[in-house]
Design a protein around this motif. Structure first.
Motif, PDB file in Angstrom:
ATOM      1  N   ILE A 190      20.241  66.295 116.973  1.00 35.82           N
ATOM      2  CA  ILE A 190      21.009  67.298 116.213  1.00 35.82           C
ATOM      3  C   ILE A 190      21.715  66.623 115.039  1.00 35.82           C
ATOM      4  O   ILE A 190      21.713  67.133 113.908  1.00 35.82           O
ATOM      5  N   LEU A 191      22.295  65.458 115.291  1.00 33.69           N
ATOM      6  CA  LEU A 191      23.024  64.734 114.239  1.00 33.69           C
ATOM      7  C   LEU A 191      22.079  64.342 113.103  1.00 33.69           C
ATOM      8  O   LEU A 191      22.401  64.562 111.924  1.00 33.69           O
ATOM      9  N   GLU A 192      20.909  63.814 113.445  1.00 31.03           N
ATOM     10  CA  GLU A 192      19.942  63.424 112.422  1.00 31.03           C
ATOM     11  C   GLU A 192      19.512  64.634 111.594  1.00 31.03           C
ATOM     12  O   GLU A 192      19.406  64.570 110.356  1.00 31.03           O
ATOM     13  N   ARG A 193      19.248  65.745 112.280  1.00 32.60           N
ATOM     14  CA  ARG A 193      18.804  66.950 111.586  1.00 32.60           C
ATOM     15  C   ARG A 193      19.869  67.475 110.620  1.00 32.60           C
ATOM     16  O   ARG A 193      19.577  67.829 109.480  1.00 32.60           O
ATOM     17  N   GLU A 194      21.120  67.514 111.087  1.00 32.24           N
ATOM     18  CA  GLU A 194      22.198  68.043 110.252  1.00 32.24           C
ATOM     19  C   GLU A 194      22.509  67.125 109.071  1.00 32.24           C
ATOM     20  O   GLU A 194      22.890  67.602 107.995  1.00 32.24           O
ATOM     21  N   ILE A 195      22.337  65.823 109.266  1.00 35.10           N
ATOM     22  CA  ILE A 195      22.525  64.895 108.140  1.00 35.10           C
ATOM     23  C   ILE A 195      21.483  65.177 107.062  1.00 35.10           C
ATOM     24  O   ILE A 195      21.792  65.205 105.862  1.00 35.10           O
ATOM     25  N   ASN A 196      20.233  65.409 107.494  1.00 39.37           N
ATOM     26  CA  ASN A 196      19.163  65.724 106.535  1.00 39.37           C
ATOM     27  C   ASN A 196      19.402  67.066 105.850  1.00 39.37           C
ATOM     28  O   ASN A 196      19.178  67.208 104.648  1.00 39.37           O
ATOM     29  N   ASN A 197      19.847  68.074 106.636  1.00 40.00           N
ATOM     30  CA  ASN A 197      20.042  69.418 106.083  1.00 40.00           C
ATOM     31  C   ASN A 197      21.215  69.494 105.123  1.00 40.00           C
ATOM     32  O   ASN A 197      21.167  70.191 104.108  1.00 40.00           O
ATOM     33  N   THR A 198      22.308  68.800 105.481  1.00 38.70           N
ATOM     34  CA  THR A 198      23.547  68.914 104.687  1.00 38.70           C
ATOM     35  C   THR A 198      23.703  67.807 103.664  1.00 38.70           C
ATOM     36  O   THR A 198      24.556  67.906 102.771  1.00 38.70           O
ATOM     37  N   GLN A 199      22.903  66.741 103.826  1.00 45.69           N
ATOM     38  CA  GLN A 199      23.040  65.564 102.954  1.00 45.69           C
ATOM     39  C   GLN A 199      24.444  64.962 103.029  1.00 45.69           C
ATOM     40  O   GLN A 199      25.008  64.513 102.030  1.00 45.69           O
ATOM     41  N   ILE A 200      24.997  64.968 104.273  1.00 45.61           N
ATOM     42  CA  ILE A 200      26.290  64.313 104.516  1.00 45.61           C
ATOM     43  C   ILE A 200      26.002  63.033 105.306  1.00 45.61           C
ATOM     44  O   ILE A 200      25.849  63.072 106.537  1.00 45.61           O
ATOM     45  N   PRO A 201      25.885  61.872 104.655  1.00 43.63           N
ATOM     46  CA  PRO A 201      25.475  60.639 105.353  1.00 43.63           C
ATOM     47  C   PRO A 201      26.499  60.139 106.369  1.00 43.63           C
ATOM     48  O   PRO A 201      26.139  59.455 107.328  1.00 43.63           O
ATOM     49  N   SER A 202      27.765  60.473 106.189  1.00 51.66           N
ATOM     50  CA  SER A 202      28.812  59.969 107.096  1.00 51.66           C
ATOM     51  C   SER A 202      29.106  60.926 108.255  1.00 51.66           C
ATOM     52  O   SER A 202      30.082  60.742 108.993  1.00 51.66           O
ATOM     53  N   LEU A 203      28.263  61.943 108.428  1.00 46.57           N
ATOM     54  CA  LEU A 203      28.480  62.935 109.484  1.00 46.57           C
ATOM     55  C   LEU A 203      28.432  62.276 110.876  1.00 46.57           C
ATOM     56  O   LEU A 203      27.581  61.426 111.134  1.00 46.57           O
ATOM     57  N   LYS A 204      29.361  62.688 111.751  1.00 46.47           N
ATOM     58  CA  LYS A 204      29.424  62.116 113.108  1.00 46.47           C
ATOM     59  C   LYS A 204      29.572  63.231 114.135  1.00 46.47           C
ATOM     60  O   LYS A 204      30.152  64.277 113.845  1.00 46.47           O
ATOM     61  N   ILE A 205      29.029  62.993 115.336  1.00 45.66           N
ATOM     62  CA  ILE A 205      29.302  63.865 116.483  1.00 45.66           C
ATOM     63  C   ILE A 205      30.151  63.074 117.465  1.00 45.66           C
ATOM     64  O   ILE A 205      29.763  61.995 117.917  1.00 45.66           O
ATOM     65  N   ASN A 206      31.332  63.607 117.787  1.00 42.07           N
ATOM     66  CA  ASN A 206      32.246  62.959 118.739  1.00 42.07           C
ATOM     67  C   ASN A 206      32.670  63.947 119.812  1.00 42.07           C
ATOM     68  O   ASN A 206      32.287  65.129 119.785  1.00 42.07           O
ATOM     69  N   PHE A 207      33.502  63.477 120.718  1.00 39.25           N
ATOM     70  CA  PHE A 207      33.943  64.312 121.850  1.00 39.25           C
ATOM     71  C   PHE A 207      35.412  64.045 122.135  1.00 39.25           C
ATOM     72  O   PHE A 207      35.880  62.904 122.058  1.00 39.25           O
ATOM     73  N   ASN A 208      36.158  65.112 122.429  1.00 37.52           N
ATOM     74  CA  ASN A 208      37.502  64.947 123.006  1.00 37.52           C
ATOM     75  C   ASN A 208      37.743  66.041 124.037  1.00 37.52           C
ATOM     76  O   ASN A 208      36.965  66.987 124.162  1.00 37.52           O
ATOM     77  N   ASN A 209      38.810  65.896 124.795  1.00 40.21           N
ATOM     78  CA  ASN A 209      39.072  66.818 125.901  1.00 40.21           C
ATOM     79  C   ASN A 209      39.624  68.170 125.446  1.00 40.21           C
ATOM     80  O   ASN A 209      39.709  69.096 126.246  1.00 40.21           O
ATOM     81  N   VAL A 210      40.006  68.281 124.179  1.00 40.69           N
ATOM     82  CA  VAL A 210      40.597  69.532 123.688  1.00 40.69           C
ATOM     83  C   VAL A 210      39.522  70.569 123.387  1.00 40.69           C
ATOM     84  O   VAL A 210      39.562  71.686 123.889  1.00 40.69           O
ATOM     85  N   PHE A 211      38.540  70.199 122.537  1.00 42.56           N
ATOM     86  CA  PHE A 211      37.481  71.178 122.241  1.00 42.56           C
ATOM     87  C   PHE A 211      36.086  70.603 122.349  1.00 42.56           C
ATOM     88  O   PHE A 211      35.146  71.068 121.724  1.00 42.56           O
ATOM     89  N   GLY A 212      35.912  69.562 123.170  1.00 44.82           N
ATOM     90  CA  GLY A 212      34.581  69.069 123.521  1.00 44.82           C
ATOM     91  C   GLY A 212      33.886  68.345 122.389  1.00 44.82           C
ATOM     92  O   GLY A 212      34.515  67.613 121.608  1.00 44.82           O
ATOM     93  N   TYR A 213      32.558  68.621 122.227  1.00 45.75           N
ATOM     94  CA  TYR A 213      31.781  67.965 121.173  1.00 45.75           C
ATOM     95  C   TYR A 213      32.048  68.659 119.834  1.00 45.75           C
ATOM     96  O   TYR A 213      32.156  69.887 119.750  1.00 45.75           O
ATOM     97  N   TYR A 214      32.131  67.850 118.786  1.00 46.14           N
ATOM     98  CA  TYR A 214      32.417  68.398 117.457  1.00 46.14           C
ATOM     99  C   TYR A 214      31.743  67.543 116.393  1.00 46.14           C
ATOM    100  O   TYR A 214      31.382  66.384 116.623  1.00 46.14           O
ATOM    101  N   LEU A 215      31.557  68.157 115.213  1.00 46.88           N
ATOM    102  CA  LEU A 215      31.036  67.456 114.040  1.00 46.88           C
ATOM    103  C   LEU A 215      32.211  67.090 113.145  1.00 46.88           C
ATOM    104  O   LEU A 215      33.076  67.940 112.868  1.00 46.88           O
ATOM    105  N   GLU A 216      32.262  65.844 112.705  1.00 49.33           N
ATOM    106  CA  GLU A 216      33.372  65.399 111.848  1.00 49.33           C
ATOM    107  C   GLU A 216      32.843  65.109 110.442  1.00 49.33           C
ATOM    108  O   GLU A 216      31.890  64.347 110.279  1.00 49.33           O
ATOM    109  N   VAL A 217      33.497  65.761 109.450  1.00 50.18           N
ATOM    110  CA  VAL A 217      33.090  65.630 108.044  1.00 50.18           C
ATOM    111  C   VAL A 217      34.265  65.092 107.249  1.00 50.18           C
ATOM    112  O   VAL A 217      35.383  65.626 107.331  1.00 50.18           O
ATOM    113  N   THR A 218      34.032  64.036 106.478  1.00 51.53           N
ATOM    114  CA  THR A 218      35.106  63.511 105.620  1.00 51.53           C
ATOM    115  C   THR A 218      35.355  64.495 104.474  1.00 51.53           C
ATOM    116  O   THR A 218      34.481  65.283 104.085  1.00 51.53           O
ATOM    117  N   ASN A 219      36.564  64.450 103.907  1.00 52.32           N
ATOM    118  CA  ASN A 219      36.951  65.390 102.856  1.00 52.32           C
ATOM    119  C   ASN A 219      36.053  65.315 101.621  1.00 52.32           C
ATOM    120  O   ASN A 219      35.889  66.299 100.900  1.00 52.32           O
TER     121      ASN A 219
END
Length: 389
Positions: A190-219
């Motif tokens: 999913i991460l590889e696909r979204e990086i290709n689709n959005t052209q956001i090279p620094s895109l990351k998928i992380n996890f925390n206990n508040v809202f689970g898995y999420y995509l993080e995008v720099t400003n």
């Protein structure tokens, strides 16, 4: 009282058998304890507190020490084999109470393999008495096979950490593990696909206990975020988003982790129950390892300190030629050796010896020395003297 010499606490204290009266002093136990295992160390303390009065038993210990000295004292692989054996008596009590942890069971397996190595070593020796002792050990192959079937080669201390049970033990557990592994691989896709689709090279998928898995995008790249992403959190330098697809896989992965935890706990409890019938076997082998550990220690001590085999019988006489105080001797240098003494006491002659001399001339030392030599002889150790009867 029919099997051992009973000493009161004042005798144990005054002879400094277990503990020295001085902060930097050494007890007899400190000097003679060459044991490698916790069971051997405890057995040695019991022998010191309750020396045997069974001539046959004492002579048997001498014979074993003598044979070990001939064949194994200089065999570092054999002697160091005891180092790897955990406290089997402690593990047995934990097994009985269902309190053993995965690391303890793995170490139990490794220790029983060492027990088999020691059993086979003495069984294959040229010594008849050691061959006989090897037959006192019970076979560990079934319990080792059971532990080996269930446990991975490297397990955590706590069962809750997971990764304890081998693949192939339980089909349902394997199914959830595959789901978990594939789920995480899918997250990477999913991460590889979204990086290709959005052209956001620094895109990351992380996890925390508040809202689970999420995509993080720099400003810098937040203007490239698709409209169907749901913003969950704004940070100083980035924003965090979730998607329906991420939520679906999150529920599968978290469900699998929970199932894995439940199953591993159940299987581990079953493993302990399947090992419990071997408790008496482990206790038996633990005892004989403790005995061999003590007697190997006596062999090492005898060679290092030049101790000799006593002659023990049921007569009412003590004859010591060239006797030395084991504790004082160990604290002296080669340039300042302990001066040996002869003692001869019997009911027929020399019932009382009168020893005179100035302060610090060794009157108390020869008194304690005689007691300690007799004590060592009665626990089955060789003694610091040229000849003792």
């Amino acid at each position: 009282e029919n099997s051992c010499l009973i000493m009161d606490r004042f005798t144990l204290s005054n002879l400094e058998i277990l503990n020295s009266k001085f902060s930097e002093g050494k007890s007899l136990l400190d000097i003679i304890d060459k044991t490698k295992t916790p069971m051997g160390s405890r057995l040695l303390r019991r022998w010191l507190c309750f020396p045997s009065i069974d001539v046959k038993e004492i002579k048997l210990r001498y014979e074993i020490v003598d044979e070990i000295s001939k064949f194994f004292v200089n065999d570092s692989q054999f002697i160091n084999g005891f180092n790897s054996i955990i406290d089997l008596e402690r593990v047995v009590s934990k097994l009985a109470n269902m309190r053993a942890n995965p690391r303890e069971l793995l170490n139990l397996k490794l220790s029983l393999e060492k027990v088999d190595f020691i059993k086979n070593s003495i069984g294959n020796s040229k010594s008849k008495i050691l061959k006989k002792i090897s037959k006192e050990f019970l076979k560990n192959d079934l319990v080792i096979k059971t532990l080996n079937h269930y446990l991975k080669d490297d397990v955590p201390v706590n069962i809750s950490k997971g990764g304890v049970i081998k693949k192939g033990v339980n089909k349902e557990l394997d199914k959830y593990r595959d789901l978990l592994d594939n789920g995480k691989q899918h997250l990477n896709k999913i991460l590889e696909r979204e990086i290709n689709n959005t052209q956001i090279p620094s895109l990351k998928i992380n996890f925390n206990n508040v809202f689970g898995y999420y995509l993080e995008v720099t400003n810098v790249h937040k203007d490239k975020v698709p409209e169907n992403w749901i913003r969950k959190q704004t940070l100083v330098n980035a924003e965090r988003y979730i998607t329906e697809e991420l939520k679906d896989y999150e529920s599968k992965i978290l469900g699998a982790e929970e199932k894995i935890s439940i199953l591993e706990n159940q299987i581990f409890d079953d493993l302990i129950l399947s090992v419990q019938p071997f408790i008496s076997l482990i206790k038996n082998n633990s005892y004989w390892i403790a005995v061999l550990d003590c007697l190997c220690g006596f062999g090492v001590l005898a060679e290092k300190m030049n101790y000799t085999i006593p002659i023990i019988n049921n007569s009412n006489s003590i004859k010591i030629i060239g006797g030395r105080h084991p504790v004082i001797e160990s604290q002296l240098t080669h340039d300042n050796p302990y001066i040996p003494n002869d003692i001869s006491i019997s009911n027929d002659q020399n019932q009382i010896l009168m020893i005179t001399g100035p302060n610090m001339s060794g009157k108390s030392a020869i008194l304690r020395q005689t007691a300690l030599i007799v004590l060592l002889a009665q626990i089955g150790s060789f003694v610091p003297a040229q000849r003792v009867e």
